[in-house]
Scaffold this motif. Sequence first.
Motif, PDB file in Angstrom:
ATOM      1  N   UNK A 150       0.868  -1.203   0.087  1.00  6.93           N
ATOM      2  CA  UNK A 150       0.027  -0.053   0.002  1.00  6.93           C
ATOM      3  C   UNK A 150       0.957   1.182   0.014  1.00  6.93           C
ATOM      4  N   UNK A 151       1.905   1.313   0.626  1.00  8.75           N
ATOM      5  CA  UNK A 151       2.902   2.416   0.655  1.00  8.75           C
ATOM      6  C   UNK A 151       3.408   2.804  -0.806  1.00  8.75           C
ATOM      7  N   UNK A 152       3.944   1.834  -1.315  1.00  6.40           N
ATOM      8  CA  UNK A 152       4.425   1.766  -2.714  1.00  6.40           C
ATOM      9  C   UNK A 152       3.587   1.973  -3.784  1.00  6.40           C
ATOM     10  N   UNK A 153       2.411   1.397  -3.663  1.00 10.99           N
ATOM     11  CA  UNK A 153       1.138   1.618  -4.607  1.00 10.99           C
ATOM     12  C   UNK A 153       0.662   3.369  -4.493  1.00 10.99           C
ATOM     13  N   UNK A 154       0.352   3.509  -3.156  1.00 16.55           N
ATOM     14  CA  UNK A 154       0.232   4.949  -3.007  1.00 16.55           C
ATOM     15  C   UNK A 154       1.264   5.829  -3.336  1.00 16.55           C
ATOM     16  N   UNK A 155       2.389   5.736  -3.314  1.00 14.78           N
ATOM     17  CA  UNK A 155       3.425   6.562  -3.941  1.00 14.78           C
ATOM     18  C   UNK A 155       3.280   6.839  -5.390  1.00 14.78           C
ATOM     19  N   UNK A 156       3.239   5.714  -5.881  1.00 12.37           N
ATOM     20  CA  UNK A 156       3.071   5.533  -7.473  1.00 12.37           C
ATOM     21  C   UNK A 156       1.872   6.196  -8.038  1.00 12.37           C
ATOM     22  N   UNK A 157       0.600   6.005  -7.119  1.00 12.25           N
ATOM     23  CA  UNK A 157      -0.445   6.486  -7.513  1.00 12.25           C
ATOM     24  C   UNK A 157      -0.708   8.123  -7.530  1.00 12.25           C
ATOM     25  N   UNK A 158       0.338   8.697  -6.591  1.00 12.45           N
ATOM     26  CA  UNK A 158       0.291  10.051  -6.385  1.00 12.45           C
ATOM     27  C   UNK A 158       0.670  10.857  -7.656  1.00 12.45           C
ATOM     28  N   UNK A 159       1.214   9.995  -8.561  1.00 16.45           N
ATOM     29  CA  UNK A 159       1.740  10.492  -9.906  1.00 16.45           C
ATOM     30  C   UNK A 159       0.890  10.499 -10.935  1.00 16.45           C
ATOM     31  N   UNK A 160      -0.436  10.219 -10.636  1.00 15.14           N
ATOM     32  CA  UNK A 160      -1.527   9.827 -11.941  1.00 15.14           C
ATOM     33  C   UNK A 160      -1.501  11.044 -12.977  1.00 15.14           C
ATOM     34  N   UNK A 161      -1.207  12.183 -12.614  1.00 13.61           N
ATOM     35  CA  UNK A 161      -1.249  13.354 -13.581  1.00 13.61           C
ATOM     36  C   UNK A 161      -0.204  13.256 -14.665  1.00 13.61           C
ATOM     37  N   UNK A 162       0.949  12.593 -14.409  1.00 14.32           N
ATOM     38  CA  UNK A 162       2.149  12.453 -15.309  1.00 14.32           C
ATOM     39  C   UNK A 162       1.899  11.423 -16.358  1.00 14.32           C
ATOM     40  N   UNK A 163       2.325  11.758 -17.562  1.00 15.63           N
ATOM     41  CA  UNK A 163       2.049  10.882 -18.548  1.00 15.63           C
ATOM     42  C   UNK A 163       2.718   9.682 -18.392  1.00 15.63           C
ATOM     43  N   UNK A 164       2.219   8.427 -18.607  1.00 13.96           N
ATOM     44  CA  UNK A 164       2.688   7.225 -18.431  1.00 13.96           C
ATOM     45  C   UNK A 164       3.122   6.503 -19.777  1.00 13.96           C
ATOM     46  N   UNK A 165       2.556   7.012 -20.646  1.00  9.61           N
ATOM     47  CA  UNK A 165       2.756   6.165 -22.111  1.00  9.61           C
ATOM     48  C   UNK A 165       1.990   4.786 -22.045  1.00  9.61           C
ATOM     49  N   UNK A 166       0.966   4.745 -21.678  1.00 13.51           N
ATOM     50  CA  UNK A 166       0.264   3.543 -21.651  1.00 13.51           C
ATOM     51  C   UNK A 166       0.636   2.437 -20.556  1.00 13.51           C
ATOM     52  N   UNK A 167       1.512   2.822 -19.662  1.00 12.53           N
ATOM     53  CA  UNK A 167       1.752   2.199 -18.471  1.00 12.53           C
ATOM     54  C   UNK A 167       0.682   2.121 -17.507  1.00 12.53           C
TER      55      UNK A 167
END
Length: 175
Positions: free
Chosen positions: A75-92
Amino acid sequence: MSQRHLLALFNDFDEAVAVIAELRAANIKGFNMDDLILKSPIEHPEVEKVLGDKPVHVQWFTLIGACMGGLLAFFLVASAQANFFSQIKGGKPIVPLPPDFVLTYEMFILGGVFITILGFLICAGLPAKRSSLYSTKVSEDQIGILVKGDESAVAIFKTIFTKHKALEIQEEAGK
């Protein structure tokens, strides 16, 4: 009622076994078999049969520690990654699972180890105040039986100990 501690010393392990068997059969009021401690200078494999099975709870600490460590890490790792939802992921995906599983696995192990050590210390009763009833003869060649019971049981303890040829009986008032 006030608790009292008694330490009886024996030369023979068989006499100590007989004392434990008689204490178990006597059904003494104010005494619990969990309050009996057998002290010996050498290992006796048959002690487990004599004292009976004792519950072991350390494995539950391990299970809870591993599960909590893994869930917390994920949950810590996933929530840290989910905070960057506004960045363009390129389909990832926003939360990529394969790299997260590696960190989750590591935290399963780390949480399990840390909580297992903590559980061992708790189950072993450490740190604990050491009883003043101790004889150096237990470290040399004698078997010691340490019992705790109400004041009404002290006379019965002494009778059983002297009946089975106790070399020495020490007594301490409980707290």
